[in-house]
Write an enzyme that holds these catalytic residues in place. Structure first.
Site, PDB file in Angstrom:
ATOM      1  N   ASP A  69      -9.051  -2.811   7.535  1.00  0.00           N
ATOM      2  CA  ASP A  69      -8.962  -3.444   8.855  1.00  0.00           C
ATOM      3  C   ASP A  69     -10.348  -3.711   9.438  1.00  0.00           C
ATOM      4  OD1 ASP A  69      -6.110  -3.524   9.128  1.00  0.00           O
ATOM      5  OD2 ASP A  69      -6.204  -1.356   9.203  1.00  0.00           O
ATOM      6  N   HIS A  77      -2.457   1.899  12.713  1.00  0.00           N
ATOM      7  CA  HIS A  77      -2.023   1.266  11.455  1.00  0.00           C
ATOM      8  C   HIS A  77      -2.543  -0.177  11.477  1.00  0.00           C
ATOM      9  CE1 HIS A  77       0.269   0.542   7.916  1.00  0.00           C
ATOM     10  NE2 HIS A  77       1.505   0.580   8.377  1.00  0.00           N
ATOM     11  N   LYS A 101     -11.179   8.279  18.246  1.00  0.00           N
ATOM     12  CA  LYS A 101     -11.189   7.589  16.952  1.00  0.00           C
ATOM     13  C   LYS A 101     -11.915   6.255  17.093  1.00  0.00           C
ATOM     14  CE  LYS A 101      -8.578  10.434  14.510  1.00  0.00           C
ATOM     15  NZ  LYS A 101      -7.147  10.370  14.351  1.00  0.00           N
ATOM     16  N   MET A 148     -11.992   2.634  15.622  1.00  0.00           N
ATOM     17  CA  MET A 148     -11.038   1.827  14.869  1.00  0.00           C
ATOM     18  C   MET A 148     -11.693   1.185  13.637  1.00  0.00           C
ATOM     19  SD  MET A 148      -8.199   2.201  16.318  1.00  0.00           S
ATOM     20  CE  MET A 148      -8.420   3.753  17.092  1.00  0.00           C
ATOM     21  N   GLY A 149     -10.911   1.172  12.545  1.00  0.00           N
ATOM     22  CA  GLY A 149     -11.428   0.559  11.321  1.00  0.00           C
ATOM     23  C   GLY A 149     -12.113   1.549  10.396  1.00  0.00           C
ATOM     24  N   PHE A 150     -12.083   2.844  10.768  1.00  0.00           N
ATOM     25  CA  PHE A 150     -12.694   3.865   9.910  1.00  0.00           C
ATOM     26  C   PHE A 150     -11.687   4.952   9.585  1.00  0.00           C
ATOM     27  CE2 PHE A 150     -16.159   1.749  11.908  1.00  0.00           C
ATOM     28  CZ  PHE A 150     -17.089   1.642  10.895  1.00  0.00           C
ATOM     29  N   HIS A 165       0.826  -1.208   0.000  1.00  0.00           N
ATOM     30  CA  HIS A 165       0.000   0.000   0.000  1.00  0.00           C
ATOM     31  C   HIS A 165       0.860   1.257   0.000  1.00  0.00           C
ATOM     32  CE1 HIS A 165      -4.123   1.723   1.273  1.00  0.00           C
ATOM     33  NE2 HIS A 165      -4.177   1.278   0.031  1.00  0.00           N
ATOM     34  N   ARG A 221     -10.091  -1.291  -1.374  1.00  0.00           N
ATOM     35  CA  ARG A 221      -9.952  -2.740  -1.191  1.00  0.00           C
ATOM     36  C   ARG A 221     -11.161  -3.356  -0.488  1.00  0.00           C
ATOM     37  NH1 ARG A 221      -4.634  -1.796   2.248  1.00  0.00           N
ATOM     38  NH2 ARG A 221      -6.108  -0.287   3.089  1.00  0.00           N
ATOM     39  N   ARG A 250      16.001  11.970   5.695  1.00  0.00           N
ATOM     40  CA  ARG A 250      16.283  12.733   6.902  1.00  0.00           C
ATOM     41  C   ARG A 250      15.555  14.062   6.814  1.00  0.00           C
ATOM     42  NH1 ARG A 250      17.140  16.569  10.635  1.00  0.00           N
ATOM     43  NH2 ARG A 250      18.931  16.211  11.989  1.00  0.00           N
ATOM     44  N   HIS A 273      -9.019   7.000   6.714  1.00  0.00           N
ATOM     45  CA  HIS A 273      -7.746   6.650   6.085  1.00  0.00           C
ATOM     46  C   HIS A 273      -7.014   7.925   5.730  1.00  0.00           C
ATOM     47  CE1 HIS A 273      -4.885   4.733   3.360  1.00  0.00           C
ATOM     48  NE2 HIS A 273      -5.193   3.628   4.001  1.00  0.00           N
ATOM     49  N   ARG A 282       2.171  -8.329   4.179  1.00  0.00           N
ATOM     50  CA  ARG A 282       2.901  -7.080   3.926  1.00  0.00           C
ATOM     51  C   ARG A 282       4.403  -7.280   3.822  1.00  0.00           C
ATOM     52  NH1 ARG A 282       1.050  -1.868   4.317  1.00  0.00           N
ATOM     53  NH2 ARG A 282      -0.767  -2.780   3.296  1.00  0.00           N
TER      54      ARG A 282
HETATM   55  N1  COA Z   1     -13.025   7.799  14.097  1.00  0.00           N
HETATM   56  C1  COA Z   1     -13.551   9.002  14.400  1.00  0.00           C
HETATM   57  N2  COA Z   1     -13.159  10.130  13.780  1.00  0.00           N
HETATM   58  C2  COA Z   1     -12.211  10.023  12.836  1.00  0.00           C
HETATM   59  C3  COA Z   1     -11.628   8.795  12.479  1.00  0.00           C
HETATM   60  C4  COA Z   1     -12.090   7.661  13.144  1.00  0.00           C
HETATM   61  N3  COA Z   1     -11.592   6.461  12.844  1.00  0.00           N
HETATM   62  N4  COA Z   1     -10.730   8.995  11.504  1.00  0.00           N
HETATM   63  C5  COA Z   1     -10.718  10.296  11.267  1.00  0.00           C
HETATM   64  N5  COA Z   1     -11.615  10.920  12.066  1.00  0.00           N
HETATM   65  C6  COA Z   1     -11.938  12.327  12.081  1.00  0.00           C
HETATM   66  C7  COA Z   1     -10.940  13.109  12.913  1.00  0.00           C
HETATM   67  O1  COA Z   1     -11.306  13.154  14.255  1.00  0.00           O
HETATM   68  C8  COA Z   1     -10.988  14.433  12.231  1.00  0.00           C
HETATM   69  O2  COA Z   1     -12.178  15.064  12.615  1.00  0.00           O
HETATM   70  P1  COA Z   1     -12.244  16.638  12.817  1.00  0.00           P
HETATM   71  O3  COA Z   1     -11.934  17.226  11.464  1.00  0.00           O
HETATM   72  O4  COA Z   1     -13.619  16.864  13.277  1.00  0.00           O
HETATM   73  O5  COA Z   1     -11.185  16.949  13.833  1.00  0.00           O
HETATM   74  C9  COA Z   1     -11.133  14.078  10.767  1.00  0.00           C
HETATM   75  O6  COA Z   1     -11.809  12.814  10.755  1.00  0.00           O
HETATM   76  C10 COA Z   1      -9.807  13.951  10.052  1.00  0.00           C
HETATM   77  O7  COA Z   1      -9.019  13.038  10.781  1.00  0.00           O
HETATM   78  P2  COA Z   1      -7.474  12.931  10.733  1.00  0.00           P
HETATM   79  O8  COA Z   1      -6.995  12.369  12.022  1.00  0.00           O
HETATM   80  O9  COA Z   1      -6.882  14.232  10.258  1.00  0.00           O
HETATM   81  O10 COA Z   1      -7.267  11.905   9.609  1.00  0.00           O
HETATM   82  P3  COA Z   1      -5.914  11.263   9.306  1.00  0.00           P
HETATM   83  O11 COA Z   1      -5.852  11.176   7.841  1.00  0.00           O
HETATM   84  O12 COA Z   1      -4.767  11.892   9.969  1.00  0.00           O
HETATM   85  O13 COA Z   1      -6.083   9.847  10.007  1.00  0.00           O
HETATM   86  C11 COA Z   1      -6.248   7.631  10.440  1.00  0.00           C
HETATM   87  C12 COA Z   1      -6.121   8.685   9.355  1.00  0.00           C
HETATM   88  C13 COA Z   1      -6.220   6.287   9.755  1.00  0.00           C
HETATM   89  C14 COA Z   1      -5.089   7.747  11.411  1.00  0.00           C
HETATM   90  C15 COA Z   1      -7.576   7.841  11.177  1.00  0.00           C
HETATM   91  O14 COA Z   1      -8.649   7.774  10.267  1.00  0.00           O
HETATM   92  C16 COA Z   1      -7.759   6.815  12.289  1.00  0.00           C
HETATM   93  O15 COA Z   1      -7.215   6.981  13.362  1.00  0.00           O
HETATM   94  N6  COA Z   1      -8.535   5.725  12.034  1.00  0.00           N
HETATM   95  C17 COA Z   1      -8.725   4.704  13.041  1.00  0.00           C
HETATM   96  C18 COA Z   1      -7.575   3.714  13.044  1.00  0.00           C
HETATM   97  C19 COA Z   1      -7.585   2.835  11.838  1.00  0.00           C
HETATM   98  O16 COA Z   1      -8.601   2.291  11.461  1.00  0.00           O
HETATM   99  N7  COA Z   1      -6.394   2.674  11.256  1.00  0.00           N
HETATM  100  C20 COA Z   1      -6.212   1.835  10.094  1.00  0.00           C
HETATM  101  C21 COA Z   1      -5.962   2.688   8.907  1.00  0.00           C
HETATM  102  S1  COA Z   1      -5.893   1.713   7.426  1.00  0.00           S
END
Ligand code: COA
Length: 384
Positions: free
Chosen positions: A311, A221, A254, A256-258, A186, A269, A355, A260, A336
């Site tokens: 996930d 992740h 957050k 989990m599972g939502f 990915h 996917r 760096r 990206h 992976r």
């Molecule tokens: N649950 C609740 N809110 C979420 C969320 C989640 N899983 N993912 C993003 N958001 C919200 C954030 O709180 C933020 O809201 P705001 O604008 O009101 O503050 C907005 O969506 C943007 O989130 P941000 O953290 O900037 O997105 P990101 O691109 O940095 O984060 C992840 C991406 C994957 C880290 C994040 O979606 C997440 O933590 N997901 C849960 C863990 C997960 O499933 N990881 C596997 C990834 S494949």
């Protein structure tokens, strides 16, 4: 603190890669130019491994050679077996894998060879033995003796045999294989980037994979697939989803599972794996869990406009297949490892030290105090 729109390297182009492309605009993931969705329709995981490591899908003779090599390399060295058996039973399975890869690197005579050929060979050795380590770890946690690999079984069939002592229905085997294909690669995700950073210092492939495992373990992740299943247990009942979300979302928790970092309109996917999840649900009496899955997904779309990532789908899938929840992220590693190795080879072939720089947000330059001036702050000391 100075505002940095690229904090977390958001939208930063760190380098170019030929391994894969995550294209959110077209909702597509390409492995060396082929759509992962298309590859998941009829290809094997080993086809994809060859594609990622070598750059092209294998000719039948090449696939047979890779398959033969992997079957021959499945056994665990007794010294490694003893080391892993000495680890605490309550350590995380990702710690077991990290330790195992570190040991394998220390014992690999080609460890320091940075050539693409040596890189691919090291990757194949890891690819072959990691399933044996994961299966044996799952059994150890259940108080069961390990089951030796069988070289008359394919990659996925053998893994189920080593884990559960039997090979399940063909549709379950295929669903697992599709999950491996979709998890294989990915682009510059956190664990791959960690592996590339390590490689960029001219360190070795095993060290890079150890770093990748460490990064993948985290719940933001790869650890999310484990966290997804734990979340269903915590919520307990689909009727309680709204109340559970209402207690969390306003605080910025957050789910989990939502969400990206790259896909903002859904993970390309998920539809493919979801189709396989539905089939496994039929075979394993999982309608209740699927119902729960849909209720939480619907609520997250309504409340936050967020869709499931891979996930979210793989958690229930692996649960219905019979894996313990703590083993889900190691299953991600099984896949992976191919993507990490492809990136390590690419990075080493045209290397530049990675760096970045930081904006300094600490105290302005000041004089170093004398010993007498350094009063302990915990005792309420003040400086004159
Ligand atoms: N649950 C609740 N809110 C979420 C969320 C989640 N899983 N993912 C993003 N958001 C919200 C954030 O709180 C933020 O809201 P705001 O604008 O009101 O503050 C907005 O969506 C943007 O989130 P941000 O953290 O900037 O997105 P990101 O691109 O940095 O984060 C992840 C991406 C994957 C880290 C994040 O979606 C997440 O933590 N997901 C849960 C863990 C997960 O499933 N990881 C596997 C990834 S494949």
């Amino acid at each position: 603190m100075t505002e940095n729109p690229n904090r977390g390297l958001v939208d930063v182009v760190a380098d170019a890669t030929t391994v894969s492309d995550v294209d959110p605009a077209h909702n597509v993931l390409l492995y060396r130019g082929y759509s992962a969705r298309d590859l998941a329709r009829g290809h094997s995981f080993l086809d994809v491994v060859h594609l990622l490591l070598v750059g092209e899908l294998p000719a039948p003779v090449e696939l047979a050679e890779l398959d033969r090599a992997v079957r021959a390399l499945r056994g665990i060295d007794p010294a490694l077996e003893a080391l892993l058996a000495s680890l605490p039973l309550d350590c995380h399975p990702m710690d077991v894998l990290r330790t195992a890869v570190s040991w394998l690197g220390a014992c690999d005579p080609t460890s320091a060879d940075p050539s693409p050929e040596a890189g691919a060979e090291k990757a194949v050795r890891l690819l072959a033995v990691l399933p044996t380590i994961i299966a044996s770890d799952q059994r150890r946690r259940r108080g069961q003796a390990p089951i030796a690999p069988r070289d008359d079984l394919g990659f996925v069939e053998n893994f189920f045999h080593m884990t559960f002592g039997e090979v399940p229905e063909a549709d379950v085997v295929r669903a697992f294989e599709v999950s491996l294909i979709l998890f294989a690669e990915h682009s510059f995700n956190a664990s791959t980037f960690a592996a590339r950073v390590v490689t960029s210092t001219r360190s070795d492939l095993h060290s890079a994979v150890v770093a990748g495992i460490g990064a993948l373990k985290g719940a933001l992740h790869g650890g999310a697939n484990q966290a997804v299943m734990e979340q269903f247990v915590e919520i307990g009942d689909p009727d309680d989803v709204d109340e559970w979300l209402a207690a969390r979302l306003p605080q910025g928790h957050k789910v989990m599972g939502f969400g990206h970092r790259v896909y903002k309109r859904g993970d390309s996917r998920v539809p493919t794996l979801h189709a396989h999840l539905r089939r496994v649900v039929e075979l394993r009496d999982g309608r209740e869990l699927l119902g729960f899955y849909e209720v939480l997904a619907g609520a997250m779309l309504r409340e936050k406009g967020l869709r499931p990532n891979l996930d979210y789908t793989s958690g229930p899938l692996y649960h219905l297949m019979g894996f313990d929840t703590c083993m889900f992220t190691p299953l991600f590693v099984m896949a992976r490892i191919s993507g990490w190795a492809a990136h390590v080879i690419e990075q080493a072939s045209d290397n530049v030290l990675i760096r970045p720089v930081a904006v300094y947000a600490g105290k302005a330059m000041r004089d170093v105090p004398t010993v007498d001036d350094r009063l302990p702050r915990t005792l309420g000391g003040t400086r004159s």
